[in-house]
Design a protein around this motif. Structure first.
Motif, mmCIF file in Angstrom:
data_model
loop_
_atom_site.group_PDB
_atom_site.id
_atom_site.type_symbol
_atom_site.label_atom_id
_atom_site.label_comp_id
_atom_site.label_asym_id
_atom_site.label_seq_id
_atom_site.Cartn_x
_atom_site.Cartn_y
_atom_site.Cartn_z
ATOM 1 N N LEU A 308 19.512 -82.097 41.823
ATOM 2 C CA LEU A 308 18.304 -81.321 41.504
ATOM 3 C C LEU A 308 18.683 -80.022 40.799
ATOM 4 O O LEU A 308 18.051 -79.615 39.827
ATOM 5 C CB LEU A 308 17.511 -81.013 42.775
ATOM 6 N N GLN A 309 19.749 -79.390 41.294
ATOM 7 C CA GLN A 309 20.194 -78.141 40.681
ATOM 8 C C GLN A 309 20.673 -78.382 39.259
ATOM 9 O O GLN A 309 20.381 -77.612 38.343
ATOM 10 C CB GLN A 309 21.317 -77.527 41.519
ATOM 11 N N SER A 310 21.383 -79.511 39.047
ATOM 12 C CA SER A 310 21.883 -79.821 37.703
ATOM 13 C C SER A 310 20.739 -80.117 36.740
ATOM 14 O O SER A 310 20.875 -79.955 35.533
ATOM 15 C CB SER A 310 22.840 -81.016 37.760
ATOM 16 N N LEU A 311 19.597 -80.561 37.277
ATOM 17 C CA LEU A 311 18.431 -80.829 36.436
ATOM 18 C C LEU A 311 17.677 -79.557 36.085
ATOM 19 O O LEU A 311 16.784 -79.573 35.243
ATOM 20 C CB LEU A 311 17.469 -81.779 37.165
ATOM 21 N N GLY A 312 18.031 -78.453 36.753
ATOM 22 C CA GLY A 312 17.354 -77.199 36.470
ATOM 23 C C GLY A 312 16.207 -76.904 37.409
ATOM 24 O O GLY A 312 15.371 -76.052 37.122
ATOM 25 N N VAL A 313 16.147 -77.636 38.532
ATOM 26 C CA VAL A 313 15.121 -77.333 39.526
ATOM 27 C C VAL A 313 15.549 -76.071 40.263
ATOM 28 O O VAL A 313 16.567 -76.048 40.934
ATOM 29 C CB VAL A 313 14.949 -78.508 40.521
ATOM 30 N N ALA A 314 14.783 -75.036 40.104
ATOM 31 C CA ALA A 314 15.153 -73.727 40.652
ATOM 32 C C ALA A 314 15.120 -73.744 42.178
ATOM 33 O O ALA A 314 14.417 -74.537 42.800
ATOM 34 C CB ALA A 314 14.197 -72.660 40.127
ATOM 35 N N ASP A 315 15.905 -72.844 42.776
ATOM 36 C CA ASP A 315 15.960 -72.749 44.234
ATOM 37 C C ASP A 315 14.592 -72.427 44.827
ATOM 38 O O ASP A 315 14.287 -72.824 45.949
ATOM 39 C CB ASP A 315 16.971 -71.665 44.661
ATOM 40 N N GLU A 316 13.777 -71.696 44.052
ATOM 41 C CA GLU A 316 12.477 -71.294 44.586
ATOM 42 C C GLU A 316 11.389 -72.348 44.363
ATOM 43 O O GLU A 316 10.232 -72.154 44.739
ATOM 44 C CB GLU A 316 12.034 -69.961 43.980
ATOM 45 N N ALA A 317 11.749 -73.477 43.741
ATOM 46 C CA ALA A 317 10.759 -74.536 43.527
ATOM 47 C C ALA A 317 10.241 -75.021 44.876
ATOM 48 O O ALA A 317 11.007 -75.142 45.830
ATOM 49 C CB ALA A 317 11.388 -75.686 42.759
ATOM 50 N N PRO A 318 8.932 -75.309 44.960
ATOM 51 C CA PRO A 318 8.388 -75.758 46.240
ATOM 52 C C PRO A 318 8.942 -77.128 46.631
ATOM 53 O O PRO A 318 8.735 -78.111 45.927
ATOM 54 C CB PRO A 318 6.873 -75.812 45.979
ATOM 55 N N ILE A 319 9.694 -77.168 47.725
ATOM 56 C CA ILE A 319 10.298 -78.412 48.212
ATOM 57 C C ILE A 319 10.034 -78.534 49.711
ATOM 58 O O ILE A 319 10.182 -77.559 50.449
ATOM 59 C CB ILE A 319 11.821 -78.441 47.965
ATOM 60 N N ILE A 320 9.622 -79.703 50.135
ATOM 61 C CA ILE A 320 9.582 -79.974 51.574
ATOM 62 C C ILE A 320 10.509 -81.144 51.859
ATOM 63 O O ILE A 320 10.772 -81.984 50.990
ATOM 64 C CB ILE A 320 8.151 -80.271 52.083
ATOM 65 N N GLU A 321 11.042 -81.173 53.063
ATOM 66 C CA GLU A 321 11.992 -82.215 53.436
ATOM 67 C C GLU A 321 11.342 -83.163 54.430
ATOM 68 O O GLU A 321 10.695 -82.724 55.388
ATOM 69 C CB GLU A 321 13.242 -81.566 54.041
ATOM 70 N N VAL A 322 11.514 -84.453 54.174
ATOM 71 C CA VAL A 322 10.933 -85.475 55.042
ATOM 72 C C VAL A 322 12.068 -86.313 55.620
ATOM 73 O O VAL A 322 12.847 -86.916 54.874
ATOM 74 C CB VAL A 322 9.953 -86.370 54.245
ATOM 75 N N TRP A 323 12.148 -86.311 56.953
ATOM 76 C CA TRP A 323 13.177 -87.107 57.627
ATOM 77 C C TRP A 323 12.567 -88.468 57.951
ATOM 78 O O TRP A 323 11.797 -88.616 58.902
ATOM 79 C CB TRP A 323 13.663 -86.401 58.890
ATOM 80 N N ASN A 324 12.921 -89.468 57.146
ATOM 81 C CA ASN A 324 12.337 -90.802 57.263
ATOM 82 C C ASN A 324 13.184 -91.698 58.176
ATOM 83 O O ASN A 324 14.316 -91.363 58.514
ATOM 84 C CB ASN A 324 12.223 -91.416 55.861
ATOM 85 N N LYS A 325 12.632 -92.838 58.522
ATOM 86 C CA LYS A 325 13.274 -93.884 59.329
ATOM 87 C C LYS A 325 13.516 -93.453 60.774
ATOM 88 O O LYS A 325 14.524 -93.839 61.385
ATOM 89 C CB LYS A 325 14.574 -94.365 58.665
ATOM 90 N N THR A 326 12.581 -92.647 61.318
ATOM 91 C CA THR A 326 12.688 -92.279 62.736
ATOM 92 C C THR A 326 12.560 -93.511 63.628
ATOM 93 O O THR A 326 13.009 -93.484 64.784
ATOM 94 C CB THR A 326 11.597 -91.259 63.123
#
Length: 424
Positions: A308-326
């Motif tokens: 994501l960083q190499s694509l230029g997605v900035a650190d401040e871009a809105p990101i949420i994390e989803v922990w799947n396969k519970t």
């Protein structure tokens, strides 16, 4: 490239572990991933896999004499036709090992290219795979057999000895690459028009990203009712898919399912699929889907963040994390994941298969999309009716006065809405 004229090819996977490599991945999970990559090709029968621990790399043959002889016997007894090495192999090493073992050999890059070639469906995807394969092939012309040492062209009356076969082959590849680039440029232009048309739609874009096989497509299908190919297999999805969905709050969004990431993604493919992955740059919200049941889940997450960083997605871009396969977790491990997700912001534990936790995730998305808004004055001419319609469709016009030449508007919008408006 693999020959597809035989129904099944008997294959064996080797994972070289270099002892003095500080950045090496844990050997057992790495071999498991290598086996899963091989299993992703329908015409391979993966007979087995081996971790080969190396004190150092042998420049000419990668492995030492004893190990080469030992593996030769294994391959002979198991009637192996193809050896897949989960790591980089130089052209010289490939040629020498194929000669020693009497098998075809592919390295990690070659294997991933085969999978992408087998799975690509859209015209852009097919062109990108062809370009990646040619770029890879161009670097390996040195492994050529005797015909590459021949000289050709010219009768010798003028100038030097003529053009070597390897130069001719390289030139032919370069010409083909140029043709493909021109074709791809047309496809990308069409894609940009599609993106521009999406910009006219005032719905925010939510992009699903994650390591391959994290369950993005299963989640996408469950939320959108689509039928994207979803299977417990690496690189089940290659071409991006977008669908509009209505959230429980009534808010409408466009959801995008993207190609899965993987560690040590071939550089040829990073470049070739950049346009596909750049869908993420247009997103108003990025949802990073993780397979929380995988023993290497943290390492996989780091690989995704790096790409994501190499694509230029900035650190401040809105990101949420989803922990799947519970649903694959049990006992204390499951309780710990659910407790941590409940305590942390922008973290959600779900099962895309059972639907557990999806209500909480969907309820959180609208809040993440509500960026700080600011008031601004705009002046539009009568000829800019399309832009005016877009503003009203987005519901961000608070006041409008008609003038002799057009309209004076007051809008209350987010920075993302402003950027999308500017691109109209």
């Amino acid at each position: 490239m693999l020959a597809h004229d035989r129904p099944v090819t008997r294959a064996w996977v080797l994972h070289p572990e270099l002892k003095n490599d500080q950045n090496r991945r844990a050997a057992e999970p790495a071999l498991a991933e290598g086996l899963a990559l091989a299993a992703a090709l329908p015409d391979l029968d993966v007979i087995g896999g081996t971790i080969v621990r190396l004190p150092k790399i042998q420049p000419g043959k990668l492995f030492g004499k004893g190990k080469i002889a030992e593996l030769k016997q294994v391959f002979h007894d198991a009637e192996i036709e193809l050896v897949l090495i989960d790591g980089p192999v130089t052209p010289v090493q490939q040629r020498n090992l194929e000669k020693e073992w009497g098998v075809k050999l592919l390295d990690r890059t070659g294997l991933i290219l085969e999978i992408f070639s087998d799975r690509a469906r859209t015209s852009e995807g097919v062109l990108q795979v062809e370009m990646a394969a040619l770029s890879y092939q161009r670097t390996r012309l040195v492994r050529a057999w005797t015909h590459l040492e021949r000289q050709r062209g010219g009768l010798g009356f003028v100038g030097g000895p003529g053009e070597t076969q390897i130069e001719a082959d390289r030139r032919a590849i370069d010409e083909q690459l140029n043709r493909l680039r021109k074709q791809l440029a047309k496809v990308v232009k069409t894609r940009e028009l599609h993106r521009a048309s999406r910009a006219k739609v005032p719905f925010p874009i939510v992009a699903l990203v994650g390591y391959t096989n994290a369950g993005k497509s299963t989640l996408f299908n469950r939320l959108t009712g689509a039928e994207v190919f979803a299977k417990d297999m690496l690189f089940a999805t290659l071409d991006p898919t977008m669908r509009k969905i209505v959230l429980p709050t009534g808010d409408e969004i466009i959801m995008s399912d993207t190609v899965g990431f993987i560690s040590d993604l071939p550089t040829e493919l990073v470049a070739a699929f950049r346009a596909t992955l750049e869908e993420v740059l247009d997103a108003d919200l990025i949802v990073h889907v993780r397979d929380i049941s995988h023993e290497q889940t943290e390492e996989q997450a780091q690989d995704v963040r790096a790409i994501l960083q190499s694509l230029g997605v900035a650190d401040e871009a809105p990101i949420i994390e989803v922990w799947n396969k519970t649903d694959l977790l049990e006992g204390d491990a499951r309780d710990a994941v659910l407790t941590q997700a409940a305590r942390m912001d922008d973290l959600y534990a779900i099962s895309a298969v059972t639907g557990e936790g999806l209500d909480t995730l969907l309820a959180a998305i609208p809040d993440k999309l509500k960026d700080p808004r600011s008031e601004e004055k705009l002046t539009l001419t009568f000829a800019e009716g399309r832009k005016r319609a877009w503003l009203f469709d987005a519901g961000i016009v608070t006041d409008e006065v008609q003038t002799e030449t057009g309209y004076d508007l007051t809008v209350f919008w987010t920075q993302l809405q402003k950027e999308r408006f500017v691109r109209l």
